[in-house]
Structure formats: structure tokens, C-alpha cells
Scaffold this motif. Sequence first.
Motif, PDB file in Angstrom:
ATOM      1  N   ASP A   1       1.720  24.855 -50.177  1.00 54.60           N
ATOM      2  CA  ASP A   1       1.533  25.892 -49.156  1.00 54.60           C
ATOM      3  C   ASP A   1       2.839  26.398 -48.564  1.00 54.60           C
ATOM      4  O   ASP A   1       2.840  27.382 -47.823  1.00 54.60           O
ATOM      5  N   ALA A   2       3.958  25.759 -48.893  1.00 52.72           N
ATOM      6  CA  ALA A   2       5.236  26.099 -48.271  1.00 52.72           C
ATOM      7  C   ALA A   2       6.024  27.163 -49.030  1.00 52.72           C
ATOM      8  O   ALA A   2       7.132  27.508 -48.630  1.00 52.72           O
ATOM      9  N   PHE A   3       5.480  27.692 -50.117  1.00 49.38           N
ATOM     10  CA  PHE A   3       6.163  28.782 -50.808  1.00 49.38           C
ATOM     11  C   PHE A   3       5.160  29.859 -51.188  1.00 49.38           C
ATOM     12  O   PHE A   3       3.970  29.598 -51.319  1.00 49.38           O
ATOM     13  N   SER A   4       5.670  31.056 -51.352  1.00 52.95           N
ATOM     14  CA  SER A   4       4.817  32.215 -51.629  1.00 52.95           C
ATOM     15  C   SER A   4       4.893  32.608 -53.102  1.00 52.95           C
ATOM     16  O   SER A   4       5.778  32.169 -53.843  1.00 52.95           O
ATOM     17  N   VAL A   5       3.980  33.463 -53.504  1.00 54.69           N
ATOM     18  CA  VAL A   5       3.998  34.011 -54.857  1.00 54.69           C
ATOM     19  C   VAL A   5       5.292  34.799 -55.055  1.00 54.69           C
ATOM     20  O   VAL A   5       5.895  34.754 -56.132  1.00 54.69           O
ATOM     21  N   SER A   6       5.760  35.450 -54.024  1.00 51.08           N
ATOM     22  CA  SER A   6       7.015  36.199 -54.108  1.00 51.08           C
ATOM     23  C   SER A   6       8.185  35.275 -54.428  1.00 51.08           C
ATOM     24  O   SER A   6       9.026  35.589 -55.275  1.00 51.08           O
TER      25      SER A   6
ATOM     26  N   ALA B   1       4.079  40.841 -62.339  1.00 48.93           N
ATOM     27  CA  ALA B   1       4.080  40.060 -63.582  1.00 48.93           C
ATOM     28  C   ALA B   1       3.340  38.746 -63.385  1.00 48.93           C
ATOM     29  O   ALA B   1       2.650  38.267 -64.287  1.00 48.93           O
ATOM     30  N   PHE B   2       3.471  38.158 -62.189  1.00 48.72           N
ATOM     31  CA  PHE B   2       2.728  36.941 -61.871  1.00 48.72           C
ATOM     32  C   PHE B   2       1.228  37.229 -61.906  1.00 48.72           C
ATOM     33  O   PHE B   2       0.466  36.524 -62.559  1.00 48.72           O
ATOM     34  N   TYR B   3       0.817  38.296 -61.194  1.00 49.49           N
ATOM     35  CA  TYR B   3      -0.615  38.591 -61.075  1.00 49.49           C
ATOM     36  C   TYR B   3      -1.245  39.098 -62.375  1.00 49.49           C
ATOM     37  O   TYR B   3      -2.463  39.038 -62.524  1.00 49.49           O
ATOM     38  N   VAL B   4      -0.444  39.573 -63.317  1.00 48.57           N
ATOM     39  CA  VAL B   4      -0.997  39.944 -64.619  1.00 48.57           C
ATOM     40  C   VAL B   4      -1.372  38.676 -65.386  1.00 48.57           C
ATOM     41  O   VAL B   4      -2.285  38.684 -66.205  1.00 48.57           O
ATOM     42  N   ARG B   5      -0.702  37.574 -65.067  1.00 48.80           N
ATOM     43  CA  ARG B   5      -0.946  36.320 -65.768  1.00 48.80           C
ATOM     44  C   ARG B   5      -1.922  35.393 -65.051  1.00 48.80           C
ATOM     45  O   ARG B   5      -2.630  34.628 -65.693  1.00 48.80           O
ATOM     46  N   PHE B   6      -1.934  35.449 -63.731  1.00 49.82           N
ATOM     47  CA  PHE B   6      -2.771  34.549 -62.928  1.00 49.82           C
ATOM     48  C   PHE B   6      -3.479  35.349 -61.842  1.00 49.82           C
ATOM     49  O   PHE B   6      -2.852  36.184 -61.189  1.00 49.82           O
ATOM     50  N   PRO B   7      -4.765  35.081 -61.615  1.00 54.76           N
ATOM     51  CA  PRO B   7      -5.481  35.827 -60.580  1.00 54.76           C
ATOM     52  C   PRO B   7      -4.995  35.507 -59.169  1.00 54.76           C
ATOM     53  O   PRO B   7      -5.062  36.356 -58.287  1.00 54.76           O
TER      54      PRO B   7
ATOM     55  N   ALA C   1       7.877  34.176 -58.067  1.00 51.06           N
ATOM     56  CA  ALA C   1       8.303  35.247 -58.974  1.00 51.06           C
ATOM     57  C   ALA C   1       9.820  35.414 -58.947  1.00 51.06           C
ATOM     58  O   ALA C   1      10.441  35.585 -60.002  1.00 51.06           O
ATOM     59  N   ASN C   2      10.424  35.354 -57.768  1.00 59.24           N
ATOM     60  CA  ASN C   2      11.883  35.477 -57.684  1.00 59.24           C
ATOM     61  C   ASN C   2      12.575  34.368 -58.466  1.00 59.24           C
ATOM     62  O   ASN C   2      13.561  34.617 -59.155  1.00 59.24           O
ATOM     63  N   GLY C   3      12.063  33.155 -58.362  1.00 58.52           N
ATOM     64  CA  GLY C   3      12.632  32.039 -59.109  1.00 58.52           C
ATOM     65  C   GLY C   3      12.502  32.226 -60.613  1.00 58.52           C
ATOM     66  O   GLY C   3      13.327  31.732 -61.386  1.00 58.52           O
ATOM     67  N   ALA C   4      11.476  32.929 -61.034  1.00 60.04           N
ATOM     68  CA  ALA C   4      11.246  33.206 -62.459  1.00 60.04           C
ATOM     69  C   ALA C   4      11.939  34.491 -62.906  1.00 60.04           C
ATOM     70  O   ALA C   4      11.870  34.860 -64.075  1.00 60.04           O
ATOM     71  N   GLN C   5      12.587  35.167 -61.983  1.00 62.42           N
ATOM     72  CA  GLN C   5      13.249  36.448 -62.237  1.00 62.42           C
ATOM     73  C   GLN C   5      12.288  37.472 -62.842  1.00 62.42           C
ATOM     74  O   GLN C   5      12.573  38.138 -63.831  1.00 62.42           O
ATOM     75  N   CYS C   6      11.110  37.556 -62.204  1.00 70.43           N
ATOM     76  CA  CYS C   6      10.129  38.557 -62.612  1.00 70.43           C
ATOM     77  C   CYS C   6       9.492  39.139 -61.345  1.00 70.43           C
ATOM     78  O   CYS C   6       9.757  38.687 -60.243  1.00 70.43           O
ATOM     79  N   SER C   7       8.671  40.128 -61.530  1.00 73.85           N
ATOM     80  CA  SER C   7       8.025  40.765 -60.388  1.00 73.85           C
ATOM     81  C   SER C   7       6.763  40.010 -59.978  1.00 73.85           C
ATOM     82  O   SER C   7       6.207  39.233 -60.760  1.00 73.85           O
ATOM     83  N   VAL C   8       6.322  40.267 -58.766  1.00 76.82           N
ATOM     84  CA  VAL C   8       5.064  39.696 -58.297  1.00 76.82           C
ATOM     85  C   VAL C   8       3.926  40.218 -59.176  1.00 76.82           C
ATOM     86  O   VAL C   8       2.991  39.480 -59.506  1.00 76.82           O
TER      87      VAL C   8
END
Length: 94
Positions: free
Chosen positions: A35-40, A52-58, A43-50
Motif C-alpha cells: 500500500d506504500a507505493f502507487s502504480v505511477s 502501459a501498466f494498465y494495458v497489462r494489468f486491470p 511504472a516509473n521504476g519500469a521506465q514505462c507509462s502508467v
Amino acid sequence: MPRAGRPRISTGLHESKTLAIYNSGRSLLSGRDYDAFSVSELANGAQCSVGAFYVRFPDKEAFLGFLIAESFSSAAQALASALTNGNTKAVGIS
């Protein structure tokens, strides 16, 4: 009824962005609670956009399930390989 929009990309570690998101999640979870980190941040740690995250995971919860399943699968494969190669010894309770 499912939400209309872009179809999801198959999530698997064979896909480079999914692997980057997975590695980012493992890194974040090694130092903080879920709970202490966000999707943002993920995504930043993966060097991709938010996006791109939501295209892969709901959602973040689905990602956590994926991360846990892949981690256990990887550990099981490593153990099976070690047992097959004879790189481990059985240890009994004394």
C-alpha cells in the motif's frame, strides 16, 4: 460487463515491458509495503507509462497476484532444476 477499450497485452515475463514492471514491483516490495507505493511509482521504476501498466494489468491487485504467482513459479523451477542436477542434499529433522 467488461469495459470497452484496448485489449490487454498477454502478461508474461517473456514480454520486455511486463518483465520491467515485474522487476520494478519486486524492487519496490523489497523495501516497502504494497500500500506504500502507487502504480505511477511502479511504472516509473519500469521506465514505462502508467497506461502501459494498465494495458497489462486491470489494477494493482491483479499485478500483485501476477508477481506472487511468477515468483513462486520461478522458485519452484529453480528447486526442480537443483534437485534434478543433484545440487542439493536432503536434510532431515534431528
